[in-house]
Structure formats: C-alpha cells, structure tokens
Design a protein around this motif. Structure first.
Motif, PDB file in Angstrom:
ATOM      1  N   CYS A  22       0.825  -1.216   0.000  1.00  0.00           N
ATOM      2  CA  CYS A  22       0.000   0.000   0.000  1.00  0.00           C
ATOM      3  C   CYS A  22       0.855   1.260   0.000  1.00  0.00           C
ATOM      4  O   CYS A  22       2.008   1.253   0.439  1.00  0.00           O
ATOM      5  CB  CYS A  22      -0.889   0.008   1.238  1.00  0.00           C
ATOM      6  SG  CYS A  22      -2.133  -1.286   1.240  1.00  0.00           S
ATOM      7  N   PHE A  23       0.259   2.315  -0.492  1.00  0.00           N
ATOM      8  CA  PHE A  23       0.851   3.659  -0.394  1.00  0.00           C
ATOM      9  C   PHE A  23      -0.303   4.638  -0.244  1.00  0.00           C
ATOM     10  O   PHE A  23      -1.475   4.284  -0.484  1.00  0.00           O
ATOM     11  CB  PHE A  23       1.704   3.975  -1.635  1.00  0.00           C
ATOM     12  CG  PHE A  23       0.922   4.046  -2.913  1.00  0.00           C
ATOM     13  CD1 PHE A  23       0.407   5.260  -3.375  1.00  0.00           C
ATOM     14  CD2 PHE A  23       0.672   2.908  -3.666  1.00  0.00           C
ATOM     15  CE1 PHE A  23      -0.348   5.332  -4.548  1.00  0.00           C
ATOM     16  CE2 PHE A  23      -0.075   2.967  -4.845  1.00  0.00           C
ATOM     17  CZ  PHE A  23      -0.581   4.185  -5.278  1.00  0.00           C
ATOM     18  N   TRP A  24       0.013   5.856   0.133  1.00  0.00           N
ATOM     19  CA  TRP A  24      -1.045   6.878   0.223  1.00  0.00           C
ATOM     20  C   TRP A  24      -1.231   7.539  -1.129  1.00  0.00           C
ATOM     21  O   TRP A  24      -0.339   8.213  -1.625  1.00  0.00           O
ATOM     22  CB  TRP A  24      -0.706   7.933   1.293  1.00  0.00           C
ATOM     23  CG  TRP A  24      -0.738   7.406   2.698  1.00  0.00           C
ATOM     24  CD1 TRP A  24       0.299   7.411   3.597  1.00  0.00           C
ATOM     25  CD2 TRP A  24      -1.849   6.814   3.384  1.00  0.00           C
ATOM     26  NE1 TRP A  24      -0.102   6.849   4.783  1.00  0.00           N
ATOM     27  CE2 TRP A  24      -1.413   6.474   4.684  1.00  0.00           C
ATOM     28  CE3 TRP A  24      -3.168   6.526   3.022  1.00  0.00           C
ATOM     29  CZ2 TRP A  24      -2.255   5.870   5.627  1.00  0.00           C
ATOM     30  CZ3 TRP A  24      -3.993   5.908   3.957  1.00  0.00           C
ATOM     31  CH2 TRP A  24      -3.542   5.600   5.235  1.00  0.00           C
ATOM     32  N   GLU A  25      -2.406   7.311  -1.702  1.00  0.00           N
ATOM     33  CA  GLU A  25      -2.750   7.946  -2.982  1.00  0.00           C
ATOM     34  C   GLU A  25      -2.999   9.441  -2.739  1.00  0.00           C
ATOM     35  O   GLU A  25      -2.644  10.288  -3.549  1.00  0.00           O
ATOM     36  CB  GLU A  25      -4.019   7.285  -3.516  1.00  0.00           C
ATOM     37  CG  GLU A  25      -4.378   7.639  -4.926  1.00  0.00           C
ATOM     38  CD  GLU A  25      -3.917   6.579  -5.915  1.00  0.00           C
ATOM     39  OE1 GLU A  25      -3.173   6.969  -6.817  1.00  0.00           O
ATOM     40  OE2 GLU A  25      -4.283   5.388  -5.804  1.00  0.00           O
ATOM     41  N   ARG A  26      -3.627   9.721  -1.610  1.00  0.00           N
ATOM     42  CA  ARG A  26      -3.861  11.095  -1.163  1.00  0.00           C
ATOM     43  C   ARG A  26      -3.548  11.157   0.327  1.00  0.00           C
ATOM     44  O   ARG A  26      -3.589  10.140   1.014  1.00  0.00           O
ATOM     45  CB  ARG A  26      -5.320  11.495  -1.397  1.00  0.00           C
ATOM     46  CG  ARG A  26      -5.662  11.682  -2.867  1.00  0.00           C
ATOM     47  CD  ARG A  26      -6.986  12.395  -3.063  1.00  0.00           C
ATOM     48  NE  ARG A  26      -8.121  11.514  -2.885  1.00  0.00           N
ATOM     49  CZ  ARG A  26      -9.099  11.694  -2.013  1.00  0.00           C
ATOM     50  NH1 ARG A  26      -9.055  12.726  -1.167  1.00  0.00           N
ATOM     51  NH2 ARG A  26     -10.116  10.871  -1.938  1.00  0.00           N
ATOM     52  N   ASP A  47       3.818   8.211   0.037  1.00  0.00           N
ATOM     53  CA  ASP A  47       3.237   8.339  -1.303  1.00  0.00           C
ATOM     54  C   ASP A  47       4.009   7.441  -2.273  1.00  0.00           C
ATOM     55  O   ASP A  47       5.104   6.956  -1.948  1.00  0.00           O
ATOM     56  CB  ASP A  47       3.256   9.809  -1.747  1.00  0.00           C
ATOM     57  CG  ASP A  47       4.671  10.318  -1.868  1.00  0.00           C
ATOM     58  OD1 ASP A  47       5.264  10.188  -2.941  1.00  0.00           O
ATOM     59  OD2 ASP A  47       5.220  10.804  -0.842  1.00  0.00           O
ATOM     60  N   LEU A  48       3.437   7.229  -3.466  1.00  0.00           N
ATOM     61  CA  LEU A  48       4.011   6.267  -4.411  1.00  0.00           C
ATOM     62  C   LEU A  48       5.444   6.638  -4.805  1.00  0.00           C
ATOM     63  O   LEU A  48       6.330   5.781  -4.844  1.00  0.00           O
ATOM     64  CB  LEU A  48       3.120   6.179  -5.657  1.00  0.00           C
ATOM     65  CG  LEU A  48       3.587   5.229  -6.754  1.00  0.00           C
ATOM     66  CD1 LEU A  48       3.695   3.791  -6.257  1.00  0.00           C
ATOM     67  CD2 LEU A  48       2.628   5.286  -7.951  1.00  0.00           C
ATOM     68  N   ALA A  49       5.681   7.932  -5.109  1.00  0.00           N
ATOM     69  CA  ALA A  49       7.019   8.331  -5.565  1.00  0.00           C
ATOM     70  C   ALA A  49       8.058   8.071  -4.473  1.00  0.00           C
ATOM     71  O   ALA A  49       9.166   7.583  -4.750  1.00  0.00           O
ATOM     72  CB  ALA A  49       7.004   9.809  -5.962  1.00  0.00           C
ATOM     73  N   LEU A  96      -6.170   5.219  -0.017  1.00  0.00           N
ATOM     74  CA  LEU A  96      -5.121   4.202   0.065  1.00  0.00           C
ATOM     75  C   LEU A  96      -4.921   3.586  -1.317  1.00  0.00           C
ATOM     76  O   LEU A  96      -5.887   3.173  -1.957  1.00  0.00           O
ATOM     77  CB  LEU A  96      -5.520   3.117   1.080  1.00  0.00           C
ATOM     78  CG  LEU A  96      -4.418   2.135   1.474  1.00  0.00           C
ATOM     79  CD1 LEU A  96      -3.316   2.827   2.271  1.00  0.00           C
ATOM     80  CD2 LEU A  96      -4.980   0.967   2.279  1.00  0.00           C
ATOM     81  N   GLY A  97      -3.681   3.558  -1.760  1.00  0.00           N
ATOM     82  CA  GLY A  97      -3.371   2.936  -3.046  1.00  0.00           C
ATOM     83  C   GLY A  97      -2.652   1.612  -2.833  1.00  0.00           C
ATOM     84  O   GLY A  97      -2.243   1.274  -1.714  1.00  0.00           O
TER      85      GLY A  97
END
Ligand SMILES: C[S@@+](CC[C@H](N)C(=O)[O-])C[C@H]1O[C@@H](n2cnc3c(N)ncnc32)[C@H](O)[C@@H]1O
Length: 248
Positions: free
Chosen positions: A142-146, A165-167, A237-238
C-alpha cells in the motif's frame, strides 16, 4: 470466531488477498517468471492463490508458499490436485522470519505481506536472501494515494508499517538496490471488487447461517469494514505491485 477464520470467509469470492484482478495477477506472473523451470517462493502467501495461478499457467514452474496461517491451504492444495499441478505446489505453515528455504528462488513474492517483516525494506532484504542470481521480486504493498485524515492514518498505520506516497515508496526501493522493470497501480475498480467481495462474502456467509453462534460477529465485522472503507480510505489508500530486479 478468530481473525483468520473471518479472513478466510471474507476471501471466499476473491482468494487473492489484495486489490489485484485475476487478469493482472497472470500478467504480473508472466512478467516475473523468466524461465520455464522457475521456482517461485511466496512469503506471506495467504491461501496460496498467486502460486496456484503460477503453477497452473506455467507448466514446469514449481512453487512454495509460506504463511503463518494455514487457513485455506487444504482448499488450494485440493484444487491444485484436481488441476493436475499438485506435485508442483508446496504450502508451508511457518513464520516467514524463521523460514529457511532449501533452495534459492527465481521469483520471490511479497504481496500485501511486507508487514510480516515489520516494514517494506526488511521484507525486501528477506526476499533478497532467498533470491537466485538474476531473480525477480514481485512486491505488492500500500501507499497513500492522497494525504489521509489523521483518523484514517491512525487506523491503517496501527502497526510498525507506515505508508508513504508512491514516488517516495519507489525511491526507497530504488535506493535499496532494486530496479523496477514494471509496476501496476491497482485501479479503483480493482479496489472496489476486492472490498465488495471481502465484505459481501462475509455478510452472505452470515445470512446463509442464521443459527450459527458467530453470525452476529460476522455481520458486525463486515459492516465495520465496509464503513471504514467507504467513509475512510476509499480512493485514499493505493496499492502498487512492482516487478523488481536487483540493480547490478
Ligand atoms: C494481506 S494477506 C496477503 C496474502 C497473499 N500474499 C495474497 O496476496 O493473496 C497477508 C498475509 O501475510 C500473512 N502473514 C502475516 N504475518 C506473517 C508472518 N510473520 N509469517 C508468515 N505469514 C504472515 C498473513 O497470515 C496473511 O495471509
């Protein structure tokens, strides 16, 4: 009813315990499996759904899954036997931190299970220790999309693992000595399918077992999960699955 039994019931219609569709699972396995006789190791395999698909789709591939819970193992092994691929799939109930593989793996999977090692980077270190030269890691997490609300963050980061975050996540993986050769970010449709399946399977089981003593618990757990998803982390959540090769 214990947590593992609830989770087992919740995954009845979506055995992959991550927001990844079957089509994408097969595509990611195709990208990771680079030789016909590859050995695949899954650290935190759940019921072994990724590995069942790997041995089914890739004749000659062998696979070992390790999970602290054996919930669903019997079902998966029976299905593997029915499909004639049972001799190429092994599922082991053990803490992944203690697992010592008898052979190196050409592909190591850690899908939604990095927390078994505490965090992402220790999970990658473990994957590396099991990986053959020229091997590939499939890492899903998981990562935080927002940016989440503080309450959502507190709810989902209640263990040692914190999300970024993804980056930032990808930069950490690259700095750790890995080269992403592909990545799949789960779509909202994949998330919705996963969450509706999770909550829906559990609710349907409860409705189908009106006299079961754990019926109320199953209904309450399903409703709480659905509420936390719809009012909390849906779209926030991404989930990304990275195909990684060690950077030379
Ligand atoms: C979100 S599920 C993912 C399962 C599977 N990778 C999949 O995608 O279908 C995480 C899994 O990690 C397992 N797990 C957690 N801690 C573990 C540990 N210390 N050792 C082995 N497995 C562990 C859980 O039992 C659970 O099956």
């Amino acid at each position: 009813m214990d947590r593992q039994t609830l989770s087992d019931l919740a995954h009845a219609d979506h055995p992959i315990a991550a927001p990844v569709s079957d089509v994408i699972v097969l595509d990611l396995l195709d990208r990771a499996i680079r030789r016909p006789d590859a050995h695949v190791l899954d650290l935190g395999c759940g019921e072994g759904a990724w590995l069942l698909r790997a041995v089914q789709a890739h004749e000659g591939v062998t696979a070992t899954g390790v999970d602290i819970s054996s919930a669903g193992f019997d079902r998966t092994l029976a299905e593997a036997a029915r499909l004639g691929v049972g001799d190429r799939l092994d599922l082991v109930q053990q803490d992944v931190a203690e697992y010592r593989s008898p052979r190196k793996a050409d592909v190591v999977l850690s899908i939604g299970a990095a927390y078994a090692f505490g965090e992402l980077l220790p999970a990658l270190a473990a994957a590396r220790s099991h990986l053959a030269e020229d091997g590939v890691v499939l890492l899903g997490d998981c990562f935080w999309e927002r940016e989440p609300d503080p309450a959502v963050r507190a709810e989902l980061e209640d263990g040692p693992q914190k999300y970024v975050d993804l980056a930032t996540m990808v930069a950490r993986v690259v700095a750790d000595g890995w080269t992403p050769v592909y990545g799949h970010v789960s779509t909202l449709a994949e998330w919705d399918d996963y969450q509706w399946s999770w909550t829906g399977s559990l609710a349907a089981w409860a409705l189908d077992h009106p006299d079961h003593p754990d019926r109320e618990q199953a209904l309450t757990t399903s409703a709480a999960h659905r509420d936390s998803w719809l009012n909390g982390y849906r779209g926030v959540l991404g989930f990304v699955t990275l195909v990684l090769r060690p950077t030379p």
